[in-house]
Design a protein around this motif. Structure first.
Motif, mmCIF file in Angstrom:
data_model
loop_
_atom_site.group_PDB
_atom_site.id
_atom_site.type_symbol
_atom_site.label_atom_id
_atom_site.label_comp_id
_atom_site.label_asym_id
_atom_site.label_seq_id
_atom_site.Cartn_x
_atom_site.Cartn_y
_atom_site.Cartn_z
ATOM 1 N N THR A 27 -1.298 -0.954 -4.394
ATOM 2 C CA THR A 27 -2.528 -0.203 -4.121
ATOM 3 C C THR A 27 -2.143 1.204 -3.692
ATOM 4 O O THR A 27 -1.331 1.383 -2.777
ATOM 5 N N ARG B 287 -5.589 0.415 -8.676
ATOM 6 C CA ARG B 287 -6.351 0.437 -7.432
ATOM 7 C C ARG B 287 -5.981 1.692 -6.636
ATOM 8 O O ARG B 287 -4.843 1.830 -6.186
ATOM 9 N N ARG C 41 0.866 -1.189 0.000
ATOM 10 C CA ARG C 41 0.000 0.000 0.000
ATOM 11 C C ARG C 41 0.898 1.234 0.000
ATOM 12 O O ARG C 41 1.694 1.433 0.926
#
Length: 330
Positions: A136, A160, A106
């Motif tokens: 992400t 994403r 992330r």
């Protein structure tokens, strides 16, 4: 003959100082220079078109060119450039030590379409084989909550992108391990205040960036100068007049950086830095104009398209006023 009044918003760079003081005046133009922080300039220009001419994010400008009625036209003046290897930060709790460790993680970005993260994703892809869609992305304010994308995006589903909560900040989330890494234009405050929790992916970034320049010839462009299109269409001569003035102002800045009798900046080894830069990148290390920047711009437009921000790859001819294509030297 009366001069055309134009408002111009830009940060107070050394390379634009002569335009701000009036030492350099564009032919036929009275330039009302407003020295503003870049984020304020971008927001006011992109959302409300408040200025006749403004410094603008290269990525945001490219996004606007995908509209049915593009609101701006740029001249090949680049007030901000920056090597971005130094701007990849990691949470020490993430276990990230090499670029390949980013896959599946992330990664925070203040805005997905920001120019700095576009370059970072592109460099990670070209140099280290990291697919931009392999992580992400988590967007929001770096130091203050509530930041949103300045422009509406329509990204392909393979990318994403998630927004953080209304009270969260990326700097805090990075230190707390809630995100694994951060691609940004500004070092997060927690990098300095909590060095046991936040680090750079490339701690010794200068030799890495020099090696990158040596084999790519790319000094990444961050910002352009954009004119409101309706003003440009009424007075197309202003594109060349402004471009010529920006070049003249930059030449004065180059000269001042070489003066050793009294240093222009507070950098104690300014002269050594200038000499090292010239040895590495040449005497005109921050070039304006089309031809010397063609490869840099075309690399960026490729990244922009590959990352879902442009529905097609933009051409240089549609990005810049044709009046500025002829090369010249002051």
């Amino acid at each position: 003959m009366s001069r055309l009044p134009l408002s111009f918003a830009c940060w107070n760079y050394d390379r634009t100082e002569a335009l701000q003081t009036g030492r350099v005046r564009p032919d036929g133009i009275d330039l009302n220079f407003q020295a503003l922080d870049v984020e304020e300039t971008f927001f006011r220009m992109l959302r409300h078109r408040e200025f006749d001419v403004a410094e603008l994010s290269l990525s945001s400008y490219c996004v606007t060119l995908g509209r049915d009625d593009p609101p701006f036209v740029a001249i090949p003046v680049f007030p901000s450039r920056f090597f971005r290897h130094s701007c990849i930060f990691v949470s020490k709790a993430s276990g990230i030590e090499t670029p390949s460790d980013l896959v599946g993680k992330r990664v925070g970005v203040p805005e997905y379409q920001m120019t700095a993260p576009v370059w970072i994703r592109g460099i990670l892809s070209d140099e280290y084989g990291i697919d931009p869609a392999s992580v992400t992305y988590v967007t929001g304010g770096e130091e203050e909550p509530g930041r949103e994308e300045k422009l509406k995006l329509d990204l392909p589903p393979r990318f994403r992108v998630e927004a953080i909560g209304p009270t969260q900040t990326l700097a805090r989330m990075l230190a707390d391990g809630e995100i694994d890494a951060l691609h940004t234009a500004r070092a997060p405050s927690t990098f300095y205040s909590e060095p046991d929790k936040v680090a750079r992916l490339f701690p010794d970034f200068v030799p890495i960036e020099k090696a990158y320049y040596a084999h790519t010839g790319i000094f990444p462009i961050m910002h352009v100068v954009a004119i409101r299109r309706e003003i440009y269409e009424r007075h197309r001569w202003i594109a060349r007049s402004l471009y010529t003035a920006f070049v003249a102002a930059q030449r004065l800045s180059y000269d001042q950086l070489r003066v050793s009798a009294s240093l222009k900046t507070m950098l104690p080894w300014q002269i050594a830095a200038v000499e090292d830069t010239i040895a590495t990148m040449g005497a005109d290390w921050w070039p304006y104009g089309i031809e010397r920047n063609r490869h840099v711009i075309e690399t960026f437009t490729r990244y922009h398209h590959e990352q879902g921000l442009s529905p097609r790859r933009l051409t240089i001819e549609e990005m810049f006023a044709p009046e500025t294509f002829a090369e010249f030297r002051i």
